[in-house]
Write a protein that holds these residues in place. Structure first.
Motif, PDB file in Angstrom:
ATOM      1  N   GLY A  69       0.225  -0.115  16.011  1.00 24.93           N
ATOM      2  CA  GLY A  69       0.957   0.242  14.788  1.00 24.93           C
ATOM      3  C   GLY A  69       0.157  -0.114  13.548  1.00 24.93           C
ATOM      4  O   GLY A  69       0.048   0.686  12.613  1.00 24.93           O
ATOM      5  N   ALA A  73      -1.517   2.571  10.832  1.00 23.90           N
ATOM      6  CA  ALA A  73      -1.176   2.464   9.404  1.00 23.90           C
ATOM      7  C   ALA A  73      -2.440   2.315   8.562  1.00 23.90           C
ATOM      8  O   ALA A  73      -2.579   2.945   7.515  1.00 23.90           O
ATOM      9  CB  ALA A  73      -0.246   1.275   9.183  1.00 23.90           C
ATOM     10  N   ARG A  74      -3.377   1.498   9.032  1.00 23.32           N
ATOM     11  CA  ARG A  74      -4.630   1.296   8.291  1.00 23.32           C
ATOM     12  C   ARG A  74      -5.439   2.594   8.220  1.00 23.32           C
ATOM     13  O   ARG A  74      -6.001   2.923   7.185  1.00 23.32           O
ATOM     14  CB  ARG A  74      -5.495   0.208   8.937  1.00 23.32           C
ATOM     15  CG  ARG A  74      -4.901  -1.165   9.001  1.00 23.32           C
ATOM     16  CD  ARG A  74      -4.645  -1.763   7.660  1.00 23.32           C
ATOM     17  NE  ARG A  74      -5.836  -1.852   6.826  1.00 23.32           N
ATOM     18  CZ  ARG A  74      -5.821  -2.261   5.563  1.00 23.32           C
ATOM     19  NH1 ARG A  74      -4.688  -2.586   4.990  1.00 23.32           N
ATOM     20  NH2 ARG A  74      -6.932  -2.327   4.876  1.00 23.32           N
TER      21      ARG A  74
ATOM     22  N   ALA B  22       5.104  -2.947  12.752  1.00 21.84           N
ATOM     23  CA  ALA B  22       3.716  -3.206  12.337  1.00 21.84           C
ATOM     24  C   ALA B  22       3.189  -2.046  11.506  1.00 21.84           C
ATOM     25  O   ALA B  22       2.500  -2.238  10.503  1.00 21.84           O
ATOM     26  CB  ALA B  22       2.836  -3.424  13.560  1.00 21.84           C
ATOM     27  N   PHE B  23       3.543  -0.829  11.915  1.00 20.64           N
ATOM     28  CA  PHE B  23       3.120   0.368  11.177  1.00 20.64           C
ATOM     29  C   PHE B  23       3.707   0.373   9.775  1.00 20.64           C
ATOM     30  O   PHE B  23       3.022   0.656   8.798  1.00 20.64           O
ATOM     31  CB  PHE B  23       3.573   1.609  11.959  1.00 20.64           C
ATOM     32  CG  PHE B  23       3.302   2.898  11.250  1.00 20.64           C
ATOM     33  CD1 PHE B  23       2.009   3.407  11.177  1.00 20.64           C
ATOM     34  CD2 PHE B  23       4.331   3.593  10.638  1.00 20.64           C
ATOM     35  CE1 PHE B  23       1.756   4.598  10.508  1.00 20.64           C
ATOM     36  CE2 PHE B  23       4.080   4.783   9.972  1.00 20.64           C
ATOM     37  CZ  PHE B  23       2.789   5.280   9.908  1.00 20.64           C
ATOM     38  N   SER B  26       2.291  -2.725   7.548  1.00 16.49           N
ATOM     39  CA  SER B  26       0.853  -2.896   7.319  1.00 16.49           C
ATOM     40  C   SER B  26       0.482  -2.244   5.995  1.00 16.49           C
ATOM     41  O   SER B  26       0.948  -1.162   5.682  1.00 16.49           O
ATOM     42  CB  SER B  26       0.047  -2.242   8.436  1.00 16.49           C
ATOM     43  OG  SER B  26       0.241  -2.953   9.623  1.00 16.49           O
ATOM     44  N   GLY B  27      -0.363  -2.911   5.259  1.00 14.09           N
ATOM     45  CA  GLY B  27      -0.823  -2.349   3.982  1.00 14.09           C
ATOM     46  C   GLY B  27       0.126  -2.666   2.849  1.00 14.09           C
ATOM     47  O   GLY B  27       1.229  -3.192   3.055  1.00 14.09           O
ATOM     48  N   ASP B  28      -0.321  -2.310   1.675  1.00 15.56           N
ATOM     49  CA  ASP B  28       0.430  -2.606   0.459  1.00 15.56           C
ATOM     50  C   ASP B  28       1.341  -1.425   0.132  1.00 15.56           C
ATOM     51  O   ASP B  28       0.871  -0.301  -0.036  1.00 15.56           O
ATOM     52  CB  ASP B  28      -0.586  -2.840  -0.674  1.00 15.56           C
ATOM     53  CG  ASP B  28       0.074  -3.427  -1.895  1.00 15.56           C
ATOM     54  OD1 ASP B  28       1.211  -3.009  -2.185  1.00 15.56           O
ATOM     55  OD2 ASP B  28      -0.539  -4.281  -2.544  1.00 15.56           O
ATOM     56  N   VAL B  31       0.488   0.428  -3.114  1.00 17.22           N
ATOM     57  CA  VAL B  31      -0.695   1.296  -2.988  1.00 17.22           C
ATOM     58  C   VAL B  31      -0.304   2.569  -2.250  1.00 17.22           C
ATOM     59  O   VAL B  31      -0.677   3.677  -2.655  1.00 17.22           O
ATOM     60  CB  VAL B  31      -1.828   0.565  -2.229  1.00 17.22           C
ATOM     61  CG1 VAL B  31      -3.004   1.501  -1.997  1.00 17.22           C
ATOM     62  CG2 VAL B  31      -2.279  -0.666  -2.993  1.00 17.22           C
ATOM     63  N   LEU B  35      -0.578   6.357  -3.672  1.00 17.87           N
ATOM     64  CA  LEU B  35      -1.352   7.367  -2.943  1.00 17.87           C
ATOM     65  C   LEU B  35      -0.474   8.570  -2.612  1.00 17.87           C
ATOM     66  O   LEU B  35      -0.912   9.714  -2.742  1.00 17.87           O
ATOM     67  CB  LEU B  35      -1.931   6.771  -1.660  1.00 17.87           C
ATOM     68  CG  LEU B  35      -3.072   5.764  -1.842  1.00 17.87           C
ATOM     69  CD1 LEU B  35      -3.394   5.082  -0.514  1.00 17.87           C
ATOM     70  CD2 LEU B  35      -4.319   6.437  -2.387  1.00 17.87           C
ATOM     71  N   ASP B  47      -4.284  -0.792  -6.123  1.00 15.13           N
ATOM     72  CA  ASP B  47      -5.276  -1.049  -5.064  1.00 15.13           C
ATOM     73  C   ASP B  47      -6.280  -2.115  -5.493  1.00 15.13           C
ATOM     74  O   ASP B  47      -6.756  -2.890  -4.652  1.00 15.13           O
ATOM     75  CB  ASP B  47      -5.999   0.250  -4.710  1.00 15.13           C
ATOM     76  CG  ASP B  47      -6.488   0.260  -3.267  1.00 15.13           C
ATOM     77  OD1 ASP B  47      -6.305  -0.752  -2.568  1.00 15.13           O
ATOM     78  OD2 ASP B  47      -7.054   1.273  -2.836  1.00 15.13           O
TER      79      ASP B  47
END
Lengths: 102, 161
Positions: A69, A73-74, B22-23, B26-28, B31, B35, B47
């Motif tokens: 996951g 996402a990354r 998790a998907f 994850s990440g900001d 941002v 996007l 970012d």
């Protein structure tokens, strides 16, 4: 009806009869095994019986799913970022603007 | 057997839920939203974690650069038209055509230097780590400008082209 001396003989024989069966060393383990087998008839019992195996399998599955996951996402974020950089520079780059302008 | 399948299903459901979480986490998020909106200035702000002062300075740089950008754009177009006209004209002077080609190439180099200089100025307003990351993202693409797609994002400024 038996004669009295035959009854006496049987009584004596029975009185002197002793049964000495050999002790079964697996008796207790076999009893516990039967108890365990019975306990597996429920889901909780099944899980208890296979706790280690399922713990390892569940742990691996959860870690793998979390990693997957996170990775997806990354990858999506990187792809969107790449596209954003291209568009961002397209707005700043006169070479691109000159191509677009009629 | 039924408990084996039930347990397998339970593990699969829990793993899928963990993977989805998790998907999503994850990440900001800011941002990702910038996007998704295609908002370049908001993307820069989120970012590269720009402070208000950094953001204002970079926005000012972008605004002032648009004048330079317009000039360069006009020069390139004029030079390109001249070259194309020479190419199309029958029996045109090869020396003049070569000079026109050189002029277009020179202007492109000037533009590349100008935009590279501009993004370096922008990076100088960011934190060292953010500036480095920003340059690592944009500089290779400036060199590779032919691959750039037509712009379709909002820079939150009036592009004067």
């Amino acid at each position: 009806m038996n004669p009295p001396d035959l009854n006496d003989s049987l009584s004596r024989t029975l009185a002197s009869w002793r049964v000495n069966p050999p002790a079964n060393p697996n008796f207790r383990p076999m009893v516990w095994q039967r108890i365990r087998n019975h306990s597996r008839d429920t889901w909780a019992g099944y899980l208890r019986a296979h706790l280690l195996g399922w713990s390892v399998a569940a742990g691996l599955a959860i870690v793998t799913a979390g990693w997957a996951g996170h990775s997806v996402a990354r990858a999506q974020l990187e792809s969107s970022r790449e596209q954003m950089v291209v568009n961002y520079l397209g707005n700043l780059d006169p070479r691109v603007m000159a191509k677009l302008r009629p | 057997m039924k408990y084996l399948i039930s347990t397998l299903a339970l593990v699969a459901v829990v793993a899928a839920a963990v993977g989805y979480m998790a998907f999503r986490t994850s990440g900001d998020t800011a941002v990702q939203q910038a996007l998704a909106k295609g908002d370049a200035m908001e993307w820069l702000r989120t970012d590269f974690r720009l402070t208000d002062a950094q953001f204002a300075a970079i926005k000012k740089l972008h605004d002032s650069y648009s004048v330079v950008c317009e000039e360069h754009c006009r020069d390139i177009q004029t030079a390109t038209r001249t070259r194309n006209a020479l190419k199309a004209a029958p029996g045109s002077d090869p020396a003049a055509l070569a000079a026109a080609e050189r002029r277009v190439a020179e202007l492109r180099v000037v533009c590349e230097s100008a935009i590279a200089s501009h993004v370096r100025q922008c990076a100088a307003h960011m934190s060292p780590e953010a500036g480095e990351r920003y340059l690592a993202l944009v500089l290779p693409k400036i060199k590779d400008f032919d691959h750039l797609a037509p712009p379709d994002v909002q820079l939150n400024r009036q592009h004067r082209h």
